[in-house]
Design a protein around this motif. Structure first.
Motif, PDB file in Angstrom:
ATOM      1  N   ILE A   1       0.941  -1.197  -0.090  1.00 18.23           N
ATOM      2  CA  ILE A   1       0.026  -0.034  -0.112  1.00 18.23           C
ATOM      3  C   ILE A   1       1.027   1.363   0.176  1.00 18.23           C
ATOM      4  O   ILE A   1       1.967   1.250   0.666  1.00 18.23           O
ATOM      5  N   ASN A   2       0.454   2.238  -0.889  1.00 18.92           N
ATOM      6  CA  ASN A   2       1.435   3.366  -1.091  1.00 18.92           C
ATOM      7  C   ASN A   2       1.455   4.214   0.688  1.00 18.92           C
ATOM      8  O   ASN A   2       0.448   3.922   1.177  1.00 18.92           O
ATOM      9  N   GLN A   3       2.163   5.171   0.771  1.00 18.35           N
ATOM     10  CA  GLN A   3       2.374   5.870   2.160  1.00 18.35           C
ATOM     11  C   GLN A   3       1.077   6.497   2.390  1.00 18.35           C
ATOM     12  O   GLN A   3       0.711   6.660   3.725  1.00 18.35           O
ATOM     13  N   PRO A   4       0.600   7.261   1.428  1.00 17.23           N
ATOM     14  CA  PRO A   4      -0.679   8.030   1.760  1.00 17.23           C
ATOM     15  C   PRO A   4      -1.955   6.911   2.339  1.00 17.23           C
ATOM     16  O   PRO A   4      -2.926   7.329   2.621  1.00 17.23           O
ATOM     17  N   GLN A   5      -1.651   5.672   1.993  1.00 16.21           N
ATOM     18  CA  GLN A   5      -2.759   4.746   2.426  1.00 16.21           C
ATOM     19  C   GLN A   5      -3.991   4.989   1.209  1.00 16.21           C
ATOM     20  O   GLN A   5      -5.242   4.463   1.781  1.00 16.21           O
ATOM     21  N   SER A   6      -3.494   5.432  -0.102  1.00 13.64           N
ATOM     22  CA  SER A   6      -4.645   5.531  -0.924  1.00 13.64           C
ATOM     23  C   SER A   6      -4.869   4.343  -1.837  1.00 13.64           C
ATOM     24  O   SER A   6      -6.058   4.208  -2.411  1.00 13.64           O
ATOM     25  N   HIS A   7      -3.718   3.599  -2.335  1.00 19.72           N
ATOM     26  CA  HIS A   7      -3.649   3.011  -3.285  1.00 19.72           C
ATOM     27  C   HIS A   7      -2.914   1.477  -2.972  1.00 19.72           C
ATOM     28  O   HIS A   7      -1.933   1.432  -2.232  1.00 19.72           O
ATOM     29  N   LEU A   8      -3.482   0.586  -3.560  1.00 14.18           N
ATOM     30  CA  LEU A   8      -3.154  -0.953  -3.322  1.00 14.18           C
ATOM     31  C   LEU A   8      -2.495  -1.654  -4.363  1.00 14.18           C
ATOM     32  O   LEU A   8      -3.199  -1.737  -5.608  1.00 14.18           O
ATOM     33  N   LEU A   9      -1.390  -2.308  -4.294  1.00 12.45           N
ATOM     34  CA  LEU A   9      -1.028  -3.137  -5.271  1.00 12.45           C
ATOM     35  C   LEU A   9      -0.955  -4.650  -4.785  1.00 12.45           C
ATOM     36  O   LEU A   9      -0.477  -5.017  -3.812  1.00 12.45           O
ATOM     37  N   VAL A  10      -1.380  -5.331  -5.755  1.00  9.89           N
ATOM     38  CA  VAL A  10      -1.065  -6.841  -5.574  1.00  9.89           C
ATOM     39  C   VAL A  10      -0.338  -7.474  -6.853  1.00  9.89           C
ATOM     40  O   VAL A  10      -0.873  -7.485  -7.898  1.00  9.89           O
ATOM     41  N   GLY A  11       0.523  -8.232  -6.383  1.00  4.86           N
ATOM     42  CA  GLY A  11       1.155  -9.026  -7.572  1.00  4.86           C
ATOM     43  C   GLY A  11       1.056 -10.764  -7.349  1.00  4.86           C
ATOM     44  O   GLY A  11       1.053 -11.004  -6.176  1.00  4.86           O
ATOM     45  N   ASP A  12       1.113 -11.505  -8.356  1.00  6.86           N
ATOM     46  CA  ASP A  12       1.197 -12.630  -8.194  1.00  6.86           C
ATOM     47  C   ASP A  12       2.259 -13.611  -8.955  1.00  6.86           C
ATOM     48  O   ASP A  12       3.057 -13.121  -9.669  1.00  6.86           O
ATOM     49  N   ALA A  13       2.322 -14.753  -8.658  1.00  2.00           N
ATOM     50  CA  ALA A  13       3.530 -15.689  -9.389  1.00  2.00           C
ATOM     51  C   ALA A  13       3.309 -15.782 -10.656  1.00  2.00           C
ATOM     52  O   ALA A  13       4.494 -16.373 -11.422  1.00  2.00           O
ATOM     53  N   ARG A  14       2.305 -15.517 -11.423  1.00  2.28           N
ATOM     54  CA  ARG A  14       2.127 -15.580 -12.660  1.00  2.28           C
ATOM     55  C   ARG A  14       2.472 -14.248 -13.559  1.00  2.28           C
ATOM     56  O   ARG A  14       2.280 -14.265 -14.716  1.00  2.28           O
ATOM     57  N   GLY A  15       2.689 -13.158 -12.484  1.00  2.00           N
ATOM     58  CA  GLY A  15       3.084 -11.997 -13.273  1.00  2.00           C
ATOM     59  C   GLY A  15       1.790 -10.743 -13.409  1.00  2.00           C
ATOM     60  O   GLY A  15       1.828  -9.907 -14.138  1.00  2.00           O
ATOM     61  N   HIS A  16       0.641 -11.372 -12.807  1.00  2.00           N
ATOM     62  CA  HIS A  16      -0.533 -10.437 -13.044  1.00  2.00           C
ATOM     63  C   HIS A  16      -0.606  -9.410 -11.854  1.00  2.00           C
ATOM     64  O   HIS A  16       0.036  -9.654 -10.676  1.00  2.00           O
ATOM     65  N   LEU A  17      -0.722  -8.236 -12.247  1.00  2.64           N
ATOM     66  CA  LEU A  17      -0.664  -7.317 -11.158  1.00  2.64           C
ATOM     67  C   LEU A  17      -2.175  -6.460 -11.192  1.00  2.64           C
ATOM     68  O   LEU A  17      -2.914  -6.361 -12.209  1.00  2.64           O
ATOM     69  N   LEU A  18      -2.420  -6.054 -10.065  1.00  4.35           N
ATOM     70  CA  LEU A  18      -3.610  -5.249  -9.685  1.00  4.35           C
ATOM     71  C   LEU A  18      -3.377  -4.129  -9.161  1.00  4.35           C
ATOM     72  O   LEU A  18      -2.628  -4.289  -7.938  1.00  4.35           O
ATOM     73  N   TRP A  19      -3.497  -2.604  -9.488  1.00  8.84           N
ATOM     74  CA  TRP A  19      -3.439  -1.702  -8.830  1.00  8.84           C
ATOM     75  C   TRP A  19      -4.848  -0.858  -8.854  1.00  8.84           C
ATOM     76  O   TRP A  19      -5.110  -0.463  -9.831  1.00  8.84           O
TER      77      TRP A  19
END
Ligand SMILES: [Zn+2]
Ligand SMILES: [Zn+2]
Lengths: 345, 323
Positions: free
Chosen positions: A322-340
């Motif tokens: 989570i970024n420092q202002p706690q406004s945005h989340l990033l999730v990554g996985d073993a297959r290289g998919h990302l969600l932002w």
């Protein structure tokens, strides 16, 4: 990759976070993610580093390593990375890459930073650079370094390896060592926020902790899988850990810490093992990523309040930040998919 | 579990000077578009020609389960998990061990560590032996014996430097320690790649495909060597509960001396074949579909290890017969 993409189960509806998320298929396993101010930096198995900025439509891409980015850490407004190409790099969000060291065919397995100090390990040796970055102190150990962690003010560096931990303390410009013993191989390592405890993730299905005063052992066992990820959450604070069928959260208040006290367990997701955890300080909550790709968020003390942020994808969650202002989340996985995604609509 | 493809791992053992590096370089120059990673120890004999060479530490450690025969290689767990993060997939991984290293901790790492087991699989243990010096090495170093005992393939190298009688004597000695390995005679490690890589020797399906020796009942053995082997066949179906009780206790109490065990079993309560494969006290077992029509339906087990005579193996195996 040869496998067909895994589909969500029938009747599955996207979460609202998934609907507003930027989705991204990098093609290489996500090996780490860490907040650098407003942005989140993520690292990949093809040597690339990406910076996700809330004010940009697409991530900024840096071709950093010639191989796997094995480890990363935030160094104020820069990112430190180590790779299987032997490079130890300091990268600015604008893409400027600065090589701090190059170990040739030896991997850089661990990196850490605190208060202007930067450290990395290659083989049995840990190297510490002071803020002027001129020359590194070389700290040798009896076996390969499995984890590095500074305390909050950068006075001590804890090094995990086979048989326990070596704690190096800066005294009159020299690093003096003391040892903590526990049989087995120790990996990822952390100081408690108050600097009174050290905890390691082991190569077995357990964590091990020490209260530094008196060198008291804290065995945290009973996990069905390895606890590779942990995060300090809340005022208490709790150490939230992966490796269970939910996030296992150990209380570290009081002089004894979790000794002879049961952990709190939150965010259960069927028979799935939690593979990644990250703190959400704003809500005294923890993000929990699972082997099947699902991500939940749960308050720690009021565990009834669990929310699904992402449904199962079939690919193990390997990074959450989570970024420092706690406004945005990033999730990554073993297959290289990302969600932002922004956490609020 | 999320299923992922497992990368095969070949473990390459053998004493210094036997020709491990020659074999490695052969494999790497004849790789035909395959992508291999090679894990070597820090004190390699000579250069290896590959951009994917990884230095290992060979640190062996005991598991906290308190069993002295359960040791794993910590560096291997670390390196394999790093290799699994690569964007391009590897066709195979080759782990080279130092001349004096016991191969058991390497093999056990694949049984014990869940992460390693889910992403990689042990393909075979290949031991390079020096036809000139093996005889002397077997007498001097128990590690040499263990490397032969663990091998799925023994590459008997430098055969051009000894005469035919001496060669036969060395081969007989290898057979005495491990009658179930495949012996390939070479001069400069000139073996076909497919006789060394991609053997799937640890696959339970392959346990059936032992050398014909495996079928012989009560394999004759002598006591010159420290390590011996023994096998049994039973035409009478076995009782699964009796077998599990006996075998579990055997591995638990004598696992340190049992280097390898393999078997295919005919249980009275099922039509499926039951196959197992063990390294010390660790064992992997599963059912493998029905017995093929028209083929003998019997139980066969083999043990390679030390002090096998004192374990009451024959009596124990006999006592598992269904009433
Ligand atoms: Zn054991
Ligand atoms: Zn005998």
């Amino acid at each position: 990759m040869d496998q067909p993409p895994t589909k969500p189960p029938p009747g599955y509806r996207k979460t609202s976070l998934e609907e507003r998320a930027l989705k991204f298929d990098s093609g290489a396993p996500v090996t780490g993610a860490v907040a650098i101010g407003d942005t989140v930096a993520s690292t990949f198995g093809d040597g690339i580093v990406r910076f996700f900025d809330p004010s940009e439509d697409a991530p900024a891409e840096v071709h950093a390593h010639n191989g796997v980015v094995l480890c990363c850490a935030a160094d104020r407004n820069h990112l430190l990375t180590g790779g299987d190409d032997g490079q130890f790099l300091r990268i600015a969000p604008d893409g400027t890459v600065n090589e701090l060291a190059n170990f040739g065919s030896k991997w850089v397995d661990c990196v850490a930073a605190s208060n202007g100090l930067a450290a990395c390990s290659s083989g049995r040796v840990a190297y510490i650079w002071t803020s002027d970055r001129s020359e590194a102190a070389e700290l040798e150990h009896s076996s390969t370094v499995g984890g590095l962690a500074f305390d909050a003010n950068g006075r001590r560096l804890a090094v995990a390896h086979y048989g326990g931990v070596t704690v190096w303390e800066q005294k009159k410009h020299r690093w003096k060592k003391s040892k903590l013993f526990w049989q087995g191989s120790h990996g990822a390592i952390t100081f408690s926020p108050d600097g009174k405890f050290i905890v390691t993730a082991m190569q077995e299905n357990a964590l091990h902790g020490w209260r530094l005063r008196g060198k008291i052992d804290l065995a945290m066992t009973g996990y069905p899988a390895k606890a590779k990820s942990f995060a300090w959450v809340g005022e208490t604070p709790y150490l939230a850990t992966s490796g269970g069928y939910e996030a296992i959260c150990w209380p570290f208040d009081g002089p004894q810490g979790p000794m002879e006290r049961p952990p709190l367990c939150v965010a259960q997701h069927g028979e799935n093992v939690a593979t990644c955890v990250e703190a959400f300080p704003l809500l005294n909550a923890v993000f929990v990523g699972f082997q099947d790709g699902a991500v939940l968020v749960s308050e720690i003390e009021d565990s009834k309040d669990v929310m699904a942020l992402r449904g199962p994808t079939g690919n193990e969650v390997t990074a959450i930040a989570i970024n420092q202002p706690q406004s945005h989340l990033l999730v990554g996985d073993a297959r290289g998919h990302l969600l932002w995604a922004p956490l609020k609509k | 579990m999320v299923s992922t493809e497992q990368v095969p791992v070949t473990v390459l053992t053998g004493f210094l000077g036997a020709g491990k590096t020659t074999l490695l370089n052969r494999i790497l120059t004849e790789q035909h578009g395959h992508r291999y990673a090679v894990i070597v120890n820090e004190f390699g004999e000579e250069g290896i020609d590959n951009d994917l060479v990884v230095d290992a530490d060979e640190e062996v450690f005991e598991m906290n389960n308190g069993c002295i025969c359960c040791t794993v290689r910590g560096d291997l767990i670390r390196i394999l998990s790093g290799l699994m993060k690569r964007a391009d997939k590897l066709d195979a991984i080759i782990v080279e061990t130092t001349g004096l290293a016991d191969p058991a901790p390497v093999a056990q790492t694949f049984f014990v560590d869940d992460d390693v087991a889910s992403r990689t699989k042990l393909d075979a243990i290949v031991t390079v032996a020096d036809a000139v010096h093996l005889d002397a090495q077997l007498g001097e170093h128990h590690e040499a014996e263990e490397q032969i005992a663990f091998a799925d393939v023994v590459l008997l190298n430098k055969t051009d430097l000894v005469d035919a009688a001496r060669l036969d004597a060395v081969e007989t000695r290898i057979r005495k320690i491990n009658p179930y390995s495949k012996i390939i005679r070479t001069t400069h490690c000139e073996a076909e790649l497919n006789s060394v890589l991609g053997l799937d020797a640890f696959n339970l399906d392959r346990v059936m495909e032992f050398e014909p020796d495996f079928l012989e009942s009560d394999h004759a053995h002598e006591h010159d060597d420290d390590i011996t082997s023994i096998s049994f066949v039973s035409e009478t179906p076995l009782d699964i509960e009796k077998f599990q009780k006996w075998f579990g206790k055997l591995l638990q109490t004598r696992g340190q001396d049992i280097l390898r065990s393999k078997g295919i079993l005919n249980f009275s309560n099922t039509n499926d074949r039951y196959v197992f494969q063990g390294v010390h006290m660790l064992m992997d077992a599963s059912t493998m579909g029905a017995w093929p029509e028209g083929q003998p339906r019997n139980s066969r087990v083999v043990f390679i290890g030390r002090n096998l005579d004192s374990m009451g193996l024959k009596e124990g195996f006999e006592s598992c017969k269904a009433a």
